[in-house]
Each structure stands twice: as C-alpha cells, then as structure tokens.
Motif scaffolding. Structure first.
Motif, PDB file in Angstrom:
ATOM      1  N   GLU A 219      30.979 104.995   8.371  1.00 50.37           N
ATOM      2  CA  GLU A 219      32.100 104.074   8.454  1.00 50.37           C
ATOM      3  C   GLU A 219      33.435 104.490   8.642  1.00 50.37           C
ATOM      4  OE1 GLU A 219      31.734 100.405   8.608  1.00 50.37           O
ATOM      5  OE2 GLU A 219      29.837 100.805   9.584  1.00 50.37           O
ATOM      6  N   LYS A 220      34.545 103.595   8.097  1.00 54.83           N
ATOM      7  CA  LYS A 220      35.688 104.110   7.961  1.00 54.83           C
ATOM      8  C   LYS A 220      36.341 103.432   6.681  1.00 54.83           C
ATOM      9  CE  LYS A 220      39.295 106.156  10.075  1.00 54.83           C
ATOM     10  NZ  LYS A 220      39.371 107.898  10.257  1.00 54.83           N
ATOM     11  N   PRO A 221      35.924 103.561   5.459  1.00 56.77           N
ATOM     12  CA  PRO A 221      36.370 102.584   4.415  1.00 56.77           C
ATOM     13  C   PRO A 221      37.723 103.130   3.832  1.00 56.77           C
ATOM     14  CG  PRO A 221      34.684 104.351   3.625  1.00 56.77           C
ATOM     15  CD  PRO A 221      34.704 104.432   5.131  1.00 56.77           C
ATOM     16  N   ASN A 222      38.198 104.241   4.134  1.00 51.94           N
ATOM     17  CA  ASN A 222      39.637 104.630   3.934  1.00 51.94           C
ATOM     18  C   ASN A 222      40.575 103.764   4.835  1.00 51.94           C
ATOM     19  OD1 ASN A 222      38.934 106.024   6.118  1.00 51.94           O
ATOM     20  ND2 ASN A 222      40.323 107.383   5.747  1.00 51.94           N
ATOM     21  N   VAL A 223      40.258 103.226   5.965  1.00 50.07           N
ATOM     22  CA  VAL A 223      41.069 102.338   6.731  1.00 50.07           C
ATOM     23  C   VAL A 223      40.743 100.815   6.506  1.00 50.07           C
ATOM     24  CG1 VAL A 223      42.408 102.164   8.900  1.00 50.07           C
ATOM     25  CG2 VAL A 223      41.668 104.309   8.007  1.00 50.07           C
ATOM     26  N   LEU A 224      39.414 100.917   7.073  1.00 48.93           N
ATOM     27  CA  LEU A 224      38.969  99.357   7.053  1.00 48.93           C
ATOM     28  C   LEU A 224      38.182  98.983   5.739  1.00 48.93           C
ATOM     29  CD1 LEU A 224      37.296  99.810  10.679  1.00 48.93           C
ATOM     30  CD2 LEU A 224      39.197  98.700  10.119  1.00 48.93           C
ATOM     31  N   ARG A 225      39.148  98.645   4.801  1.00 50.26           N
ATOM     32  CA  ARG A 225      38.816  98.809   3.468  1.00 50.26           C
ATOM     33  C   ARG A 225      37.906  97.819   3.011  1.00 50.26           C
ATOM     34  NH1 ARG A 225      42.736 102.604   1.608  1.00 50.26           N
ATOM     35  NH2 ARG A 225      42.049 102.434  -0.395  1.00 50.26           N
ATOM     36  N   GLU A 226      38.134  96.614   3.707  1.00 44.18           N
ATOM     37  CA  GLU A 226      37.292  95.656   3.335  1.00 44.18           C
ATOM     38  C   GLU A 226      35.811  95.647   3.947  1.00 44.18           C
ATOM     39  OE1 GLU A 226      38.369  93.647   0.992  1.00 44.18           O
ATOM     40  OE2 GLU A 226      40.447  94.670   1.279  1.00 44.18           O
ATOM     41  N   THR A 227      35.724  95.776   5.167  1.00 45.68           N
ATOM     42  CA  THR A 227      34.654  95.516   5.863  1.00 45.68           C
ATOM     43  C   THR A 227      33.785  97.013   5.733  1.00 45.68           C
ATOM     44  OG1 THR A 227      35.901  96.177   8.058  1.00 45.68           O
ATOM     45  CG2 THR A 227      35.064  93.776   7.494  1.00 45.68           C
ATOM     46  N   SER A 228      34.322  98.050   6.050  1.00 46.40           N
ATOM     47  CA  SER A 228      33.511  99.398   5.845  1.00 46.40           C
ATOM     48  C   SER A 228      33.512  99.570   4.444  1.00 46.40           C
ATOM     49  CB  SER A 228      34.298 100.469   6.517  1.00 46.40           C
ATOM     50  OG  SER A 228      34.255 100.314   7.841  1.00 46.40           O
ATOM     51  N   GLY A 229      34.515  99.020   3.806  1.00 46.18           N
ATOM     52  CA  GLY A 229      34.465  99.063   2.332  1.00 46.18           C
ATOM     53  C   GLY A 229      33.001  98.248   1.581  1.00 46.18           C
ATOM     54  N   MET A 230      32.783  97.394   2.042  1.00 44.16           N
ATOM     55  CA  MET A 230      31.606  96.525   1.675  1.00 44.16           C
ATOM     56  C   MET A 230      30.550  97.187   2.260  1.00 44.16           C
ATOM     57  SD  MET A 230      30.423  92.543   2.287  1.00 44.16           S
ATOM     58  CE  MET A 230      31.790  91.978   1.228  1.00 44.16           C
ATOM     59  N   MET A 231      30.293  97.695   3.297  1.00 43.62           N
ATOM     60  CA  MET A 231      29.221  98.662   3.730  1.00 43.62           C
ATOM     61  C   MET A 231      28.882  99.805   2.916  1.00 43.62           C
ATOM     62  SD  MET A 231      27.531  97.693   6.777  1.00 43.62           S
ATOM     63  CE  MET A 231      26.817  99.094   7.328  1.00 43.62           C
ATOM     64  N   GLU A 232      29.762 100.555   2.803  1.00 44.90           N
ATOM     65  CA  GLU A 232      29.795 101.526   1.579  1.00 44.90           C
ATOM     66  C   GLU A 232      29.275 101.413   0.288  1.00 44.90           C
ATOM     67  OE1 GLU A 232      33.070 103.882   0.577  1.00 44.90           O
ATOM     68  OE2 GLU A 232      32.208 105.775   1.184  1.00 44.90           O
ATOM     69  N   GLU A 233      29.899 100.173  -0.044  1.00 45.48           N
ATOM     70  CA  GLU A 233      29.757  99.713  -1.589  1.00 45.48           C
ATOM     71  C   GLU A 233      27.910  99.152  -1.504  1.00 45.48           C
ATOM     72  OE1 GLU A 233      32.772  96.927  -2.672  1.00 45.48           O
ATOM     73  OE2 GLU A 233      31.396  95.862  -3.258  1.00 45.48           O
ATOM     74  N   GLU A 234      27.649  98.687  -0.470  1.00 44.05           N
ATOM     75  CA  GLU A 234      26.183  98.249  -0.321  1.00 44.05           C
ATOM     76  C   GLU A 234      25.225  99.595  -0.395  1.00 44.05           C
ATOM     77  OE1 GLU A 234      24.717  95.349  -1.414  1.00 44.05           O
ATOM     78  OE2 GLU A 234      27.024  94.927  -1.962  1.00 44.05           O
ATOM     79  N   ALA A 235      25.708 100.467   0.435  1.00 36.70           N
ATOM     80  CA  ALA A 235      24.850 101.616   0.554  1.00 36.70           C
ATOM     81  C   ALA A 235      24.592 102.562  -0.670  1.00 36.70           C
ATOM     82  CB  ALA A 235      25.608 102.642   1.534  1.00 36.70           C
ATOM     83  N   LYS A 236      25.738 102.513  -1.503  1.00 41.56           N
ATOM     84  CA  LYS A 236      25.866 103.027  -2.876  1.00 41.56           C
ATOM     85  C   LYS A 236      24.551 102.217  -3.823  1.00 41.56           C
ATOM     86  CE  LYS A 236      30.299 105.307  -3.013  1.00 41.56           C
ATOM     87  NZ  LYS A 236      31.507 105.113  -3.213  1.00 41.56           N
ATOM     88  N   ALA A 237      25.027 100.918  -3.736  1.00 41.92           N
ATOM     89  CA  ALA A 237      23.852 100.128  -4.677  1.00 41.92           C
ATOM     90  C   ALA A 237      22.357 100.358  -4.360  1.00 41.92           C
ATOM     91  CB  ALA A 237      24.598  98.665  -4.548  1.00 41.92           C
ATOM     92  N   VAL A 238      22.377 100.234  -2.925  1.00 39.92           N
ATOM     93  CA  VAL A 238      20.880 100.354  -2.542  1.00 39.92           C
ATOM     94  C   VAL A 238      20.565 101.901  -2.970  1.00 39.92           C
ATOM     95  CG1 VAL A 238      19.325 100.658  -0.363  1.00 39.92           C
ATOM     96  CG2 VAL A 238      20.996  98.746  -0.580  1.00 39.92           C
ATOM     97  N   SER A 239      21.310 102.878  -2.777  1.00 41.82           N
ATOM     98  CA  SER A 239      20.884 104.183  -3.057  1.00 41.82           C
ATOM     99  C   SER A 239      20.145 104.354  -4.480  1.00 41.82           C
ATOM    100  CB  SER A 239      21.949 105.330  -2.567  1.00 41.82           C
ATOM    101  OG  SER A 239      22.882 105.262  -3.873  1.00 41.82           O
ATOM    102  N   LYS A 240      20.658 103.612  -5.052  1.00 41.91           N
ATOM    103  CA  LYS A 240      20.293 103.918  -6.883  1.00 41.91           C
ATOM    104  C   LYS A 240      18.919 103.696  -6.793  1.00 41.91           C
ATOM    105  CE  LYS A 240      24.578 103.300  -9.138  1.00 41.91           C
ATOM    106  NZ  LYS A 240      25.478 102.500  -8.181  1.00 41.91           N
TER     107      LYS A 240
END
Ligand code: NAI
Ligand code: MG
Length: 412
Positions: A219-240
């Motif tokens: 993704e691109k969470p450092n720039v698209l903080r909200e949308t890519s940020g949410m994708m990354e957040e969910e990836a982290k949560a699922v990875s657990k």
C-alpha cells in the motif's frame, strides 16, 4: 443433467478466440458441465446501450459460475458515437461491464497468481554481478480488493455544490477551492474496514493453505494515511491469527522496483483495488506477461474467472488466431480449483507446464515476435495449435485418477 453449469461470456475480440479453446481442454479432462452462453461487451453497448445486459446478470445470479474472455471499452466520446442511432441522446452512459459485474455480485476478492513455468522463454532473468544470470522461480499470488478503492466509481468532473462544500471542510482542500468546476476532477478512494479485513483474511488463508511463508501488504500508508492506513491496520490485526506466516509491509512504488530485484522472496501479496491491479500486472510481467496472467473474481456466491488481458482488437480478426490462450486456460484451471475439481485442474496445469517446458510449440509472444499474420510464417504456433499441443499432452499423460497437482505449489 451435467454436474456443473458454467455461464460463458467470450465478450469481444480475442475473448472469442481463447474461450472456446478453453472449453476443448475442459472437455478433454472430462469436466462434466453444461455451458450457457451470455452476451457481454461492446456489441451489447452499441445495440442495447448496456454492455452488461440484465439477461447476463440473471444467468450469473442463477448459475453462480462464470468464465469470461475479454471486453472492449472505449472512451466516453467514442462510446457515444458508436451507440445505435435510436439510442443516442437518451441518457445512456457506458460502464465497464466487468467492473459493474464485480460490484453487482460483490466479487470482492480478486486472485491473480503469477507463477513461472520452467522453460518459459519469457521468464524474468537477473544478471549476476560476476557474469551470467539467474532465473528466479516466481511464485506469487496477488490478492486484490476488487470492489472498492479508486475503482468504486465515486467520481466527478465539476463536482456538485454539496460535494465542494463537504471538501471545503477539509483543510487540505484549500488550494483547490477556487478551481472552476469544469477544471476540477475528483475520484474518491473508498476503503471500508470489513472489506479490508476480508481481503487480508483471504490472503492469509491462501498462504496457510498453500504453504506460503509470507503475506506482503502493498500500500502507501505513509502518504495515504487513512485508506492505506486502514488496509495496513487490518493486515496487522489479521496476521495475529496466523503466527506461522510473516507479514511484510511495502509501499506500492518501492515494491514495483523491488520485484525485479528479488521476486523469489515474495509469496502472497495483498492490496487495495488500484494497487492490486498495478502490482499484479508488474508481477505478471516476470512470468510471461498477458499470455500467462489468469485471475478469479470471487464473491460469497458468484465467481467469475478471466484472463487479465483485454480484447486485443488488432488481433481479433486474424485467421488463424495468433494470441496465447494459456492465460485463459489458467483461468479455467482456477475455476476448476474453485469448485473442487482439483484433479482435473492439475492435469491441465501439468499439460500446460509440459508444453511450455518442451518449447516446441510457442505462440508469437513466447517467441518475442511482433504480433500479426506473419508471425505464423515466422514459426509461431496459432492459438489452436497451442491448444492442440496441450490436448496431445493430456492424451499422452493420462494420469491415475488419484494424481493431483495443487493450484499453487508450496514454496520450497
Ligand atoms: P490488451 O490486453 O487487449 O492488449 C494489449 C497487448 O497485449 C496486445 O496488443 C497484445 O500485444 C498483447 N496481448 C494481449 N493478450 C494477449 C494474449 N492472450 N496473447 C498474446 N498477446 C496478448 O489491452 P489493450 O490493447 O490496452 O486494450 C484493448 C481493449 O481491451 C480495450 O478496449 C480495453 O479497454 C480492453 N481491456 C479489457 C480488459 C478486460 O476485459 N478485462 C482488460 C484490459 C483491457
Ligand atoms: Mg489491469
């Protein structure tokens, strides 16, 4: 009655050349199916003002399984110009039927495997610093969120006043606030948490099932903080929930650079809609390009399988046809896998692998020839000859019923 019903949508251009060839292979492995033709694409738009007619939607809703070739789409002005005279000026506007289909049936999970076949002359090679080269085995499966993001279709040129007012509430909109409406185009990138979680979950499930060691969220969470940020957040949560599988996070721009550096390092890659589209094409380029890039659009109820290439109009009228049907065949293989016909899927996959490895029969793209009628006289196999070679291999190698070859082999 046949065991399965498949809605076949060859669509436009070379879709009509490759899809019927796939049916020959499915028949050869004894796939017990009835095929129902459904209209889709440019002719439907021109004649009916709708590239995805309701009758096609009804067939998909009923039978839930589709094989799709490709469609032609053209820019707005050309689309209007080619509409039947009696439909002109009646408010019809062109929508991509495949994007509409994905949204209508919530085909939210797009799977695009990019797995190299040994012996494919189009495989990526990497120069060694000391001379010579390596041919890294690429075994990547891209999971692309298929219904949201920048392809959700929420966009305007000359946005309505309420939209402008809403945007004005955002401090970052200030520099654009005085741009005249006709000079202002806005596309909205919509990401919902549930869909983000679902695509990440699907990616990890695949990694677990097929033994991949990592999932990369691209993704691109450092720039698209909200949308890519949410994708990354969910990836982290699922990875657990998958402690044995590493989660890597890369930025889309850097990833397109790195993938030629160490493509063998990647396993499952997951991304939102546009980034998934981009990164899957980039990985596909390493394993042979459009002639080898297959995909599945999977929803909770309906699933449609298609090569990622388009209708290649410039080759559509050639007789014999010259395009590579393997992307379509691999899409049919994915369909078989999806419905649990893994043995038949494995047989077709193995036959394709054998023909590619032997290297005697190659379509023009595999020979790096310029496409066109003369490719045949330069030694390229036609679309039909490629199918025939795979059919012959299927005949030759009739395996024991129990023998299977999994969709995506586990990483070594
Ligand atoms: P395209 O994928 O149709 O063709 C691009 C080039 O790739 C072709 O000229 C050909 O050189 C090569 N190519 C494509 N498929 C091949 C195959 N099976 N074997 C060997 N070579 C192959 O993309 P293009 O030219 O940008 O678009 C043509 C039309 O297709 C447009 O109207 C576009 O909107 C539509 N399109 C439809 C898609 C779909 O149905 N899912 C996807 C991409 C484009
Ligand atoms: Mg694409």
């Amino acid at each position: 009655m046949a065991k399965h019903t498949v809605v076949t949508m060859p669509g436009d251009g070379i879709g009509n050349q490759v899809l019927p060839e796939a049916l020959r292979l499915l028949k050869a492995v004894g796939f017990d199916a009835e095929y129902i033709h459904a209209d889709i694409g440019w002719d439907c738009w021109c004649r009916e003002g709708n590239a995805l007619p309701q009758r096609t939607i009804d067939l998909l809703a009923k039978h839930k399984l589709g094989l799709f070739g490709a469609i032609t789409s053209k820019p707005k002005k050309e689309a209007e110009a080619e509409l039947a005279p009696e439909l002109k000026g009646k408010g019809y506007s062109y929508f991509s039927p495949i994007v509409t289909m994905r949204q209508k049936f919530n085909l939210d999970t797009c799977i695009r495997p990019c797995i190299s076949f040994p012996g494919n002359p189009l495989n990526f090679i990497r120069k060694r610093t000391g001379g010579g080269f390596d041919e890294p085995a690429v075994n990547v499966v891209v999971f692309r969120q298929n219904t949201e993001g920048l392809y959700a279709g929420v966009e305007w040129t000359n946005p309505p006043e309420q939209v402008r007012a809403a945007l004005a509430a955002h401090a970052k909109f200030k520099p654009f606030a005085s741009v005249p409406g006709p000079d202002l185009a806005i596309s909205v990138r919509v990401i919902t948490r549930n869909a983000a979680r679902k695509i990440c979950k699907a990616a990890f499930e695949w990694a677990q099932k097929y033994g991949y060691k990592s999932v990369t969220i691209c993704e691109k969470p450092n720039v698209l903080r909200e949308t890519s940020g949410m994708m990354e957040e969910e990836a982290k949560a699922v990875s657990k929930q998958y402690p044995g599988i590493a989660l890597w996070s890369t930025n889309i721009d850097a990833q397109t650079m790195w993938l030629t550096k160490n493509p063998e390092e990647y396993g499952v890659v997951v991304a939102s809609n546009l980034f998934g589209d981009v990164i899957s094409d980039a990985f596909a380029g390493l394993i042979g390009g459009l002639g080898f890039a297959a995909s599945g659009n999977i929803g909770d109820e309906v699933a449609v399988f298609e090569p990622t290439h388009g209708s290649a109009p410039k080759y559509a009228e050639l007789n014999p046809p010259i395009v590579n049907p393997i992307a379509m065949f691999l899409s049919a293989v994915m369909m078989l896998e999806h419905i649990g016909e893994t043995g038949k899927a494995g047989r077709i996959r193995a036959a394709i692998a054998a023909v590619v490895k032997e290297g005697r029969v190659r379509t023009y793209d595999m020979m790096r020839l310029t496409g066109g009628a003369k490719a045949i006289s330069q030694g390229a196999a036609s679309t039909i000859q490629m199918t025939d070679a795979i059919l012959a291999e299927l005949q030759r190698s009739k395996p024991a019923e129990s023998e299977t070859c999994e969709f995506a082999g586990a990483k070594p």
